[in-house]
Design an enzyme around this catalytic site. Structure first.
Site, mmCIF file in Angstrom:
data_model
loop_
_atom_site.group_PDB
_atom_site.id
_atom_site.type_symbol
_atom_site.label_atom_id
_atom_site.label_comp_id
_atom_site.label_asym_id
_atom_site.label_seq_id
_atom_site.Cartn_x
_atom_site.Cartn_y
_atom_site.Cartn_z
ATOM 1 N N ALA A 68 43.016 32.489 33.199
ATOM 2 C CA ALA A 68 42.433 32.285 33.910
ATOM 3 C C ALA A 68 43.566 30.556 34.129
ATOM 4 C CB ALA A 68 41.769 32.533 32.212
ATOM 5 N N GLY B 166 44.003 36.381 31.381
ATOM 6 C CA GLY B 166 42.890 37.087 32.757
ATOM 7 C C GLY B 166 42.993 37.857 33.653
ATOM 8 N N GLU C 27 43.595 41.105 32.063
ATOM 9 C CA GLU C 27 42.339 41.910 31.415
ATOM 10 C C GLU C 27 41.057 42.274 32.909
ATOM 11 O OE1 GLU C 27 41.926 37.987 29.245
ATOM 12 O OE2 GLU C 27 41.092 39.004 27.600
ATOM 13 N N GLU D 198 48.135 34.360 26.267
ATOM 14 C CA GLU D 198 47.507 34.026 26.253
ATOM 15 C C GLU D 198 48.739 32.553 24.980
ATOM 16 O OE1 GLU D 198 46.448 36.620 27.421
ATOM 17 O OE2 GLU D 198 44.695 36.458 28.010
HETATM 18 N N1 CAA Z 1 46.019 28.110 35.978
HETATM 19 C C1 CAA Z 1 45.886 26.888 36.646
HETATM 20 N N2 CAA Z 1 47.319 26.303 37.602
HETATM 21 C C2 CAA Z 1 48.436 26.988 37.035
HETATM 22 C C3 CAA Z 1 48.492 28.972 36.606
HETATM 23 C C4 CAA Z 1 46.317 28.691 35.711
HETATM 24 N N3 CAA Z 1 46.794 29.908 34.600
HETATM 25 N N4 CAA Z 1 49.542 29.013 36.366
HETATM 26 C C5 CAA Z 1 50.067 28.720 36.934
HETATM 27 N N5 CAA Z 1 49.766 27.718 37.528
HETATM 28 C C6 CAA Z 1 50.567 26.197 38.467
HETATM 29 C C7 CAA Z 1 51.636 25.606 37.521
HETATM 30 O O1 CAA Z 1 50.417 24.438 37.249
HETATM 31 C C8 CAA Z 1 52.029 25.395 38.679
HETATM 32 O O2 CAA Z 1 51.218 24.328 38.982
HETATM 33 P P1 CAA Z 1 52.269 22.577 40.899
HETATM 34 O O3 CAA Z 1 52.800 23.588 41.862
HETATM 35 O O4 CAA Z 1 51.100 21.705 40.880
HETATM 36 O O5 CAA Z 1 53.241 22.344 39.788
HETATM 37 C C9 CAA Z 1 51.944 26.526 40.267
HETATM 38 O O6 CAA Z 1 50.323 26.954 39.534
HETATM 39 C C10 CAA Z 1 52.380 27.001 40.160
HETATM 40 O O7 CAA Z 1 52.966 28.049 39.257
HETATM 41 P P2 CAA Z 1 54.918 27.584 38.570
HETATM 42 O O8 CAA Z 1 55.967 26.561 38.847
HETATM 43 O O9 CAA Z 1 54.821 28.371 37.405
HETATM 44 O O10 CAA Z 1 55.299 29.473 39.684
HETATM 45 P P3 CAA Z 1 56.317 29.674 39.579
HETATM 46 O O11 CAA Z 1 55.974 30.628 40.417
HETATM 47 O O12 CAA Z 1 57.785 30.345 38.490
HETATM 48 O O13 CAA Z 1 55.166 31.248 38.257
HETATM 49 C C11 CAA Z 1 53.695 32.530 36.899
HETATM 50 C C12 CAA Z 1 54.479 31.641 38.469
HETATM 51 C C13 CAA Z 1 54.759 33.388 36.477
HETATM 52 C C14 CAA Z 1 52.397 32.608 37.476
HETATM 53 C C15 CAA Z 1 53.420 31.151 36.161
HETATM 54 O O14 CAA Z 1 53.702 30.212 37.276
HETATM 55 C C16 CAA Z 1 53.198 31.641 34.868
HETATM 56 O O15 CAA Z 1 53.343 31.806 33.866
HETATM 57 N N6 CAA Z 1 51.432 30.717 34.957
HETATM 58 C C17 CAA Z 1 50.244 30.812 33.862
HETATM 59 C C18 CAA Z 1 50.192 32.848 33.129
HETATM 60 C C19 CAA Z 1 49.142 32.288 32.184
HETATM 61 O O16 CAA Z 1 49.770 31.801 31.458
HETATM 62 N N7 CAA Z 1 47.992 33.439 32.200
HETATM 63 C C20 CAA Z 1 47.461 32.926 30.976
HETATM 64 C C21 CAA Z 1 46.344 32.154 31.641
HETATM 65 S S1 CAA Z 1 45.268 32.153 30.049
HETATM 66 C C22 CAA Z 1 44.232 33.763 29.593
HETATM 67 O O17 CAA Z 1 44.236 34.186 30.883
HETATM 68 C C23 CAA Z 1 42.857 33.562 29.037
HETATM 69 C C24 CAA Z 1 42.124 34.492 28.986
HETATM 70 O O18 CAA Z 1 41.711 35.188 29.230
HETATM 71 C C25 CAA Z 1 40.772 32.895 28.948
#
Ligand code: CAA
Length: 685
Positions: A62, A101, A104, A124
């Site tokens: 998400a 997500g 999912e 999450e």
């Molecule tokens: N939403 C918004 N922004 C996100 C994001 C997300 N899910 N994931 C990453 N970003 C942004 C980061 O803030 C970063 O932004 P900036 O460049 O402005 O700082 C940019 O994307 C790049 O991210 P990373 O520096 O972390 O890049 P990376 O290549 O090292 O890692 C990644 C990539 C493994 C995807 C890592 O970003 C990550 O783990 N992201 C989060 C994943 C996550 O937690 N997903 C679950 C979300 S909650 C959900 O999905 C709930 C639901 O069911 C409703």
């Protein structure tokens, strides 16, 4: 333009997302996916669908930046249901990471194909929530309950190969993903009934026969989950998947999701997600600053710190020259490094070849002059200004032009160290935390003259060696240790006034810290920094040191330890405290837990605010990153600055005012803190 586009390849509809940087499932993506499914259903000539992403990754979850704002329709649960309901087979084509997500969405697709280095997971829980779009209900139906529990409750992803063995991925794809995904879709286009994960329950049978597995899982992970709300909620959601039909289970999931999402822990953990990423941004540098090339690193000192620091670089494939003064110390140091690597290998975390590969990159030597071949040299010698200055004077004579010279000092003034060289622009602090090969935090100490490209290089290297780096200014103890000072002072004073080490530690542990101030002192060694004169006894600590109660390593410190290093309250320490209490003429009184909080934790907040007002940290969230990664501050409380905001700055100031008399004459309130409290503002905004 919508980030979701569709395109035909014969009778397959290819649905592509292009939403950099991580294809987060923001509003436009969700809307686009629903439209694409409508298009697939409406067009008779479409026989199957492939969902694929451009850029580095499949949907990484998400869009976290939308959390806490009014949600725009369609919400993700509706989107995944819409995908699963599609009347044509839908294939998810996964590369990079399918997270949260994103997974999912993949679970709602009828098939999943993935490249071998893809990762799939439900992180999450690390954001204080749970998979809220059917993930806790579909995942156990696809991979079985034990694995699903582990994935949702720990948040750790699995690799595509394991996912394939578990049936989460139907086929591993070598070569062009789009092309092979389309070919796969052609193969399954006529298979009926279409397999829908929400309709399965074959993999739930094991848990239905053995519901005790949930409590076993709780028990096995009790320590890891202590204090966190989200892991227990994820377990409850998976229990619902087993105990109830899908349609009811998702309602439980939604309720649990909403409870978590509106709680403080989720806010703290989501704040921290962005805090960690912001920390890598260095303010005030020219945009076009290019990093220097670091091909070989030099480390001076093969003690615990030097060895740990070296291992970081070796593990990242960067050759290290390590220098000691005597052969025995060098052999001991390199021997410990090898042993540490082998211990990791015995746990299956690295292979024997990787151990040999890393150790093969190490050049141990007694010849200081060999450091001339290094592009970055980090000294990790005895913590004493004269010793450090001497090392830097010598380094200045032999290091190649442009080499970065770093000190791993925990407290000392980097500008003074830099002044011992003719190249202060190349000098900075790189403060690793012990054990340096494990702890994620790195404080990058920016001297008055440190050049921008030196800072950029340090930040980039930190990422390479998988550290989270925070930039600190030059002040005694930088960010982390500076905030420890008032805490330790007050903890000691509280003993004189009537608290016990156990009571002070208990308050910290119940707050969520891994250990309290006295447990930490015993672990680190009370003798560190002691003047070593057994006849000079000015306080409780001097006395304990003189008695050789140096902490865990001696089996005695603030606590007594048995042969398994289990602590118990020490009558000897109680006597020592009593002796000093009498000497100081202090009357023993009852100390409340609240007073301990105010004197040890509120004072840390106050010191953090001073660090901020002096510009020693770039932003409040950097201070929080230091405390979470350097000292085990519970991430569900965000960090000391975020936590203070949740308590309310007015209350923090009031608490400090209540204790003002007892805090001693050295204490002063931070102006920034009082100003913000008066203005009703927050530290983290
Ligand atoms: N939403 C918004 N922004 C996100 C994001 C997300 N899910 N994931 C990453 N970003 C942004 C980061 O803030 C970063 O932004 P900036 O460049 O402005 O700082 C940019 O994307 C790049 O991210 P990373 O520096 O972390 O890049 P990376 O290549 O090292 O890692 C990644 C990539 C493994 C995807 C890592 O970003 C990550 O783990 N992201 C989060 C994943 C996550 O937690 N997903 C679950 C979300 S909650 C959900 O999905 C709930 C639901 O069911 C409703």
């Amino acid at each position: 333009m919508s980030p979701i586009t569709t395109q035909r390849h014969g009778d397959i509809l290819i649905v592509t997302s292009n939403n950099p940087p991580v294809n987060a499932l923001g509003h436009a993506v969700r809307e686009g996916l629903v439209k694409a499914m409508d298009e697939a259903d409406a067009d008779e000539t479409v026989k199957a669908v492939v969902v694929i992403c451009e850029g580095n990754t499949f949907f990484a979850g998400a869009d976290i930046s939308e959390f806490g704002k009014p949600m725009q329709m369609p919400m993700l649960p509706m989107v995944v249901d819409r995908i699963e309901a599609c009347t044509k087979p839908v294939v998810a084509a996964i590369h990079g990471t399918a997270l949260g997500g994103g997974l999912e969405v993949a679970l709602a697709c009828h098939y999943r194909v993935a490249v071998p280095d893809a990762k799939l997971g439900t992180p999450e829980v690390k954001l204080g929530i749970l998979p809220g779009a059917g993930g806790t209900q579909r995942l156990p139906r696809v991979v079985g309950v034990p694995k699903a529990l582990e994935m949702v409750a720990t948040g750790n992803p699995i690799g595509a190969k394991e996912a394939h063995d578990l049936g989460l991925v139907d086929r591993l794809i070598e070569g062009d993903l789009t092309q092979h995904a389309v070919a796969f879709a052609e193969e399954v286009r006529d298979v009926r009934p279409i397999p829908r994960s929400s309709e399965r329950d074959d993999k739930l049978a094991e848990a239905r026969a053995n519901p005790a597995l949930f409590d076993e899982f709780r028990k096995a992970n009790a320590k890891k989950f202590r204090g966190f709300d989200a892991p227990e909620a994820t377990i409850k959601a998976v229990e619902a998947a087993v105990a109830k039909p899908y349609a009811e289970g998702v309602l439980d999931e939604r309720r649990l999701f909403m409870e978590l999402m509106t709680g403080t822990q989720a806010r703290a953990q989501q704040y921290f997600f962005f805090a960690e990423r912001k920390a890598s941004k260095i303010e005030g540098l020219p945009e076009d600053t290019k990093p220097r090339d670091i091909k070989r690193v030099g480390v001076i000192g093969a003690g615990t710190m030097g060895g740990g620091i070296s291992m970081n670089f070796l593990s990242a494939g960067i050759p290290v020259t390590i220098v000691e003064m005597e052969q025995a110390a060098l052999d001991r140091g390199t021997g410990i490094m090898r042993k540490n690597y082998e211990a990791t290998a015995s746990k299956g975390k690295v292979t024997a070849e990787q151990v040999e590969g890393a150790m093969g990159l190490l050049n141990p030597t007694l010849d200081f002059g060999t450091l001339a071949e290094c592009d970055l040299i980090i000294e990790a010698v005895f913590e004493n200004m004269d010793v450090k200055k001497d090392v830097f004077t010598r380094l200045d004579k032999i290091a190649k032009p442009g080499a970065i010279l770093a000190s791993n000092t925990s407290y000392l003034n980097i500008d003074e160290i830099a002044a011992a060289t003719s190249r202060p622009q190349d000098v900075l602090g790189l403060h690793f935390f012990s054990p340096a090969n494990i702890m994620k935090l790195l404080e990058i100490v920016r001297g008055a003259k440190t050049a921008p490209d030196v800072l950029v290089t340090a930040m980039q290297l930190a990422k390479k060696i998988r550290k989270v780096a925070v930039v600190a200014g030059v002040c005694y103890g930088f960010i982390g240790n500076r905030m420890l000072i008032p805490r330790q002072m007050q903890a000691m004073q509280l003993l004189l006034e009537g608290a016990t080490p156990e009571q002070v530690d208990k308050v910290h542990v119940e707050f969520g810290m891994p250990m309290g101030p006295f447990q930490m002192a015993d672990l680190a060694g009370i003798d560190i920094g002691w003047h070593r004169d057994p006849n000079r006894i000015e306080n409780i600590r001097d006395k304990l040191c003189a008695m050789e109660r140096w902490g865990q390593k001696k089996g005695a410190g603030f606590y007594d330890y048995d042969d398994k290093r289990r602590p118990s309250p020490s009558p000897v320490v109680a006597e020592v405290i009593e002796e000093f209490r009498q000497k100081a003429g202090i009357e023993k009184r009852e100390i409340t837990d609240q007073e301990i909080m105010e004197r040890t934790i509120y004072t840390m907040v106050n010191e953090g605010a001073k660090i901020l007002e002096e510009g020693m940290a770039q932003r409040a969230s950097d201070i929080d990153v230091v405390w979470v990664y350097g000292y085990g501050w519970p991430v569900y409380r965000g960090g000391p600055m975020f936590w203070a905001d949740t308590v309310g700055l007015k209350e923090i100031v009031a608490g400090l005012e209540r204790q003002r008399e007892r805090l001693g004459s050295d204490f002063s309130l931070s102006k920034l803190l009082t100003n913000k409290a008066e203005a009703g503002e927050k530290l983290t905004r």
